[in-house]
Design a protein around this motif. Sequence first.
Motif, PDB file in Angstrom:
ATOM      1  N   TYR A   1      24.605  34.819  23.259  1.00 21.84           N
ATOM      2  CA  TYR A   1      24.075  35.976  22.485  1.00 21.84           C
ATOM      3  C   TYR A   1      23.439  36.973  23.464  1.00 21.84           C
ATOM      4  O   TYR A   1      23.400  38.161  23.016  1.00 21.84           O
ATOM      5  CB  TYR A   1      22.950  35.226  21.835  1.00 21.84           C
ATOM      6  CG  TYR A   1      23.162  34.194  20.633  1.00 21.84           C
ATOM      7  CD1 TYR A   1      24.365  34.388  19.899  1.00 21.84           C
ATOM      8  CD2 TYR A   1      22.308  33.076  20.485  1.00 21.84           C
ATOM      9  CE1 TYR A   1      24.895  33.437  19.048  1.00 21.84           C
ATOM     10  CE2 TYR A   1      22.552  32.417  19.360  1.00 21.84           C
ATOM     11  CZ  TYR A   1      23.818  32.653  18.691  1.00 21.84           C
ATOM     12  OH  TYR A   1      23.935  31.622  17.700  1.00 21.84           O
ATOM     13  N   ASP A   2      22.944  36.935  24.519  1.00 26.24           N
ATOM     14  CA  ASP A   2      22.248  37.642  25.490  1.00 26.24           C
ATOM     15  C   ASP A   2      23.766  38.848  25.935  1.00 26.24           C
ATOM     16  O   ASP A   2      23.341  39.869  26.101  1.00 26.24           O
ATOM     17  CB  ASP A   2      21.707  37.057  26.664  1.00 26.24           C
ATOM     18  CG  ASP A   2      20.444  36.415  26.249  1.00 26.24           C
ATOM     19  OD1 ASP A   2      19.803  36.578  25.172  1.00 26.24           O
ATOM     20  OD2 ASP A   2      20.068  35.372  27.108  1.00 26.24           O
ATOM     21  N   LEU A   3      24.760  38.031  26.203  1.00 24.21           N
ATOM     22  CA  LEU A   3      26.048  39.018  26.540  1.00 24.21           C
ATOM     23  C   LEU A   3      26.115  39.969  25.554  1.00 24.21           C
ATOM     24  O   LEU A   3      26.409  41.140  25.834  1.00 24.21           O
ATOM     25  CB  LEU A   3      26.946  37.946  26.988  1.00 24.21           C
ATOM     26  CG  LEU A   3      28.293  38.506  27.809  1.00 24.21           C
ATOM     27  CD1 LEU A   3      27.873  39.044  29.233  1.00 24.21           C
ATOM     28  CD2 LEU A   3      29.158  37.536  27.880  1.00 24.21           C
ATOM     29  N   LEU A   4      26.436  39.380  24.349  1.00 25.43           N
ATOM     30  CA  LEU A   4      26.498  40.213  23.186  1.00 25.43           C
ATOM     31  C   LEU A   4      25.779  41.322  22.877  1.00 25.43           C
ATOM     32  O   LEU A   4      26.036  42.578  22.582  1.00 25.43           O
ATOM     33  CB  LEU A   4      26.762  39.483  22.143  1.00 25.43           C
ATOM     34  CG  LEU A   4      27.968  38.541  21.779  1.00 25.43           C
ATOM     35  CD1 LEU A   4      27.993  37.794  20.471  1.00 25.43           C
ATOM     36  CD2 LEU A   4      29.163  39.225  22.129  1.00 25.43           C
ATOM     37  N   ARG A   5      24.281  41.007  23.306  1.00 28.07           N
ATOM     38  CA  ARG A   5      23.046  41.996  22.979  1.00 28.07           C
ATOM     39  C   ARG A   5      23.323  42.935  23.952  1.00 28.07           C
ATOM     40  O   ARG A   5      23.300  44.293  23.667  1.00 28.07           O
ATOM     41  CB  ARG A   5      21.984  41.395  23.034  1.00 28.07           C
ATOM     42  CG  ARG A   5      20.854  42.173  22.626  1.00 28.07           C
ATOM     43  CD  ARG A   5      19.214  41.315  22.535  1.00 28.07           C
ATOM     44  NE  ARG A   5      19.293  40.523  21.356  1.00 28.07           N
ATOM     45  CZ  ARG A   5      19.299  39.301  21.302  1.00 28.07           C
ATOM     46  NH1 ARG A   5      19.668  38.581  22.555  1.00 28.07           N
ATOM     47  NH2 ARG A   5      19.438  38.514  20.350  1.00 28.07           N
ATOM     48  N   ASP A   6      23.650  42.862  25.233  1.00 32.90           N
ATOM     49  CA  ASP A   6      23.931  43.747  26.156  1.00 32.90           C
ATOM     50  C   ASP A   6      25.067  44.534  25.733  1.00 32.90           C
ATOM     51  O   ASP A   6      25.050  45.853  26.237  1.00 32.90           O
ATOM     52  CB  ASP A   6      24.024  43.090  27.717  1.00 32.90           C
ATOM     53  CG  ASP A   6      22.641  42.504  28.041  1.00 32.90           C
ATOM     54  OD1 ASP A   6      21.661  43.151  27.700  1.00 32.90           O
ATOM     55  OD2 ASP A   6      22.487  42.082  29.207  1.00 32.90           O
ATOM     56  N   LEU A   7      26.009  44.126  25.625  1.00 31.48           N
ATOM     57  CA  LEU A   7      27.347  44.703  25.212  1.00 31.48           C
ATOM     58  C   LEU A   7      27.061  45.789  24.046  1.00 31.48           C
ATOM     59  O   LEU A   7      27.407  46.895  24.181  1.00 31.48           O
ATOM     60  CB  LEU A   7      28.655  43.636  24.933  1.00 31.48           C
ATOM     61  CG  LEU A   7      29.060  43.048  25.988  1.00 31.48           C
ATOM     62  CD1 LEU A   7      30.249  42.093  25.312  1.00 31.48           C
ATOM     63  CD2 LEU A   7      29.830  43.898  26.783  1.00 31.48           C
ATOM     64  N   LEU A   8      26.436  45.297  23.038  1.00 29.65           N
ATOM     65  CA  LEU A   8      26.149  46.265  21.937  1.00 29.65           C
ATOM     66  C   LEU A   8      25.329  47.265  22.230  1.00 29.65           C
ATOM     67  O   LEU A   8      25.541  48.491  21.965  1.00 29.65           O
ATOM     68  CB  LEU A   8      25.389  45.431  20.899  1.00 29.65           C
ATOM     69  CG  LEU A   8      26.067  44.394  20.137  1.00 29.65           C
ATOM     70  CD1 LEU A   8      25.323  43.537  19.227  1.00 29.65           C
ATOM     71  CD2 LEU A   8      27.385  45.048  19.187  1.00 29.65           C
ATOM     72  N   GLN A   9      24.367  47.235  23.031  1.00 25.80           N
ATOM     73  CA  GLN A   9      23.592  48.270  23.592  1.00 25.80           C
ATOM     74  C   GLN A   9      24.219  48.998  24.498  1.00 25.80           C
ATOM     75  O   GLN A   9      24.087  50.448  24.343  1.00 25.80           O
ATOM     76  CB  GLN A   9      22.293  47.705  24.311  1.00 25.80           C
ATOM     77  CG  GLN A   9      21.288  46.943  23.301  1.00 25.80           C
ATOM     78  CD  GLN A   9      20.117  46.560  24.027  1.00 25.80           C
ATOM     79  OE1 GLN A   9      20.046  46.479  25.372  1.00 25.80           O
ATOM     80  NE2 GLN A   9      19.225  45.731  23.373  1.00 25.80           N
ATOM     81  N   GLY A  10      25.309  48.599  25.131  1.00 27.48           N
ATOM     82  CA  GLY A  10      25.984  49.436  26.252  1.00 27.48           C
ATOM     83  C   GLY A  10      27.109  50.258  25.352  1.00 27.48           C
ATOM     84  O   GLY A  10      27.250  51.243  25.845  1.00 27.48           O
ATOM     85  N   LEU A  11      27.400  49.711  24.174  1.00 28.66           N
ATOM     86  CA  LEU A  11      28.523  50.673  23.646  1.00 28.66           C
ATOM     87  C   LEU A  11      27.897  51.668  22.987  1.00 28.66           C
ATOM     88  O   LEU A  11      28.370  52.672  22.778  1.00 28.66           O
ATOM     89  CB  LEU A  11      29.133  49.692  22.220  1.00 28.66           C
ATOM     90  CG  LEU A  11      30.228  48.751  23.058  1.00 28.66           C
ATOM     91  CD1 LEU A  11      30.438  47.524  21.778  1.00 28.66           C
ATOM     92  CD2 LEU A  11      31.303  49.335  23.518  1.00 28.66           C
ATOM     93  N   ASP A  12      26.444  51.340  22.494  1.00 26.88           N
ATOM     94  CA  ASP A  12      25.668  52.807  21.910  1.00 26.88           C
ATOM     95  C   ASP A  12      26.427  53.231  20.921  1.00 26.88           C
ATOM     96  O   ASP A  12      26.638  54.451  20.935  1.00 26.88           O
ATOM     97  CB  ASP A  12      25.480  53.735  22.943  1.00 26.88           C
ATOM     98  CG  ASP A  12      24.416  54.470  22.440  1.00 26.88           C
ATOM     99  OD1 ASP A  12      23.649  54.163  21.623  1.00 26.88           O
ATOM    100  OD2 ASP A  12      24.280  55.569  23.147  1.00 26.88           O
ATOM    101  N   GLU A  13      26.883  52.413  19.699  1.00 27.68           N
ATOM    102  CA  GLU A  13      27.606  53.097  18.634  1.00 27.68           C
ATOM    103  C   GLU A  13      26.853  52.917  17.438  1.00 27.68           C
ATOM    104  O   GLU A  13      27.222  51.943  16.357  1.00 27.68           O
ATOM    105  CB  GLU A  13      29.067  52.168  18.472  1.00 27.68           C
ATOM    106  CG  GLU A  13      29.877  52.416  19.602  1.00 27.68           C
ATOM    107  CD  GLU A  13      31.255  51.942  19.178  1.00 27.68           C
ATOM    108  OE1 GLU A  13      31.485  51.732  18.005  1.00 27.68           O
ATOM    109  OE2 GLU A  13      32.163  51.871  20.301  1.00 27.68           O
ATOM    110  N   GLY A  14      25.590  53.690  17.279  1.00 27.62           N
ATOM    111  CA  GLY A  14      24.726  53.796  16.136  1.00 27.62           C
ATOM    112  C   GLY A  14      24.316  52.432  15.644  1.00 27.62           C
ATOM    113  O   GLY A  14      23.692  51.647  16.278  1.00 27.62           O
ATOM    114  N   GLU A  15      24.708  52.064  14.422  1.00 29.71           N
ATOM    115  CA  GLU A  15      24.189  51.082  13.646  1.00 29.71           C
ATOM    116  C   GLU A  15      24.618  49.838  14.562  1.00 29.71           C
ATOM    117  O   GLU A  15      23.801  48.510  14.354  1.00 29.71           O
ATOM    118  CB  GLU A  15      24.815  50.981  12.217  1.00 29.71           C
ATOM    119  CG  GLU A  15      24.103  49.850  11.359  1.00 29.71           C
ATOM    120  CD  GLU A  15      25.075  49.742  10.183  1.00 29.71           C
ATOM    121  OE1 GLU A  15      25.001  48.808   9.424  1.00 29.71           O
ATOM    122  OE2 GLU A  15      25.453  50.705   9.444  1.00 29.71           O
ATOM    123  N   LEU A  16      25.821  49.649  14.881  1.00 31.67           N
ATOM    124  CA  LEU A  16      26.330  48.580  15.658  1.00 31.67           C
ATOM    125  C   LEU A  16      25.450  48.114  16.888  1.00 31.67           C
ATOM    126  O   LEU A  16      25.353  46.920  17.045  1.00 31.67           O
ATOM    127  CB  LEU A  16      27.622  48.966  16.142  1.00 31.67           C
ATOM    128  CG  LEU A  16      28.393  47.775  16.930  1.00 31.67           C
ATOM    129  CD1 LEU A  16      28.671  46.490  15.712  1.00 31.67           C
ATOM    130  CD2 LEU A  16      29.887  48.137  17.241  1.00 31.67           C
TER     131      LEU A  16
END
Length: 226
Positions: free
Chosen positions: A37-52
């Motif tokens: 979960y923590d890994l995914l959270r960092d990936l989502l923030q790193g991608l920085d794709e709006g709602e995602l």
Amino acid sequence: MNTAELLNFINELKQHNNKEWMHEHKKEYQAAQQCFYDLLRDLLQGLDEGELSFMDPKELTYRMVRDTRFSKDKSLYNPNFRAHLSTGGKLPIPVGYYISLTSQNQSFIGGGLFADVFNDATTMIRSHIQQNPDAFLAIINDSEFRKYFKVGGTKLKKLPKGYEEDAKVGEYLRYKSWYLEAFIEDELIAERERFIAETIKLCRLMKPFNDFLNAALIDFVFPERH
């Protein structure tokens, strides 16, 4: 738990794929799950794709328990941590980034449409490719894209009726699904920050492909379940 230990947990699960072992190692499973979960959270923030960027990783992660009712393989668990990073969550449409972490260098990052059971989705994408062949070819023939990806998917032996045999994208009109995969070695996953950076790079390379498919699928509606 770190990502190297997460892989070790998965490897142990592969060797002891039963309820008793999982019960005895419940705390390790919970720690591995939280690491994912923590890994995914960092990936989502790193991608920085709006709602995602603000999606809850728990909403994007698939269960490890398998449905064995119609399978010859009666193993209780999928020995991997999987997620679909998409505004639609775990649903296959809209398409997003698929992450599967497992051991023995079998992890991969994917994109596009893996499902081939939605006839309307297949028709929409075929039509979009036929109507926009140059845009599609520009995406999949990009030199950096081709270093990592080749379009995969279930495909027919012949073109379906209504499509030209000599079309520039004729090969891709035979597909029923269109997806991408890039395999990741355990060594890279064990180095968390480097893995995150590499995954973000791969996702950004896949984004034009995903955007093309999602443009085709904008009016797609899932069939009602009976």
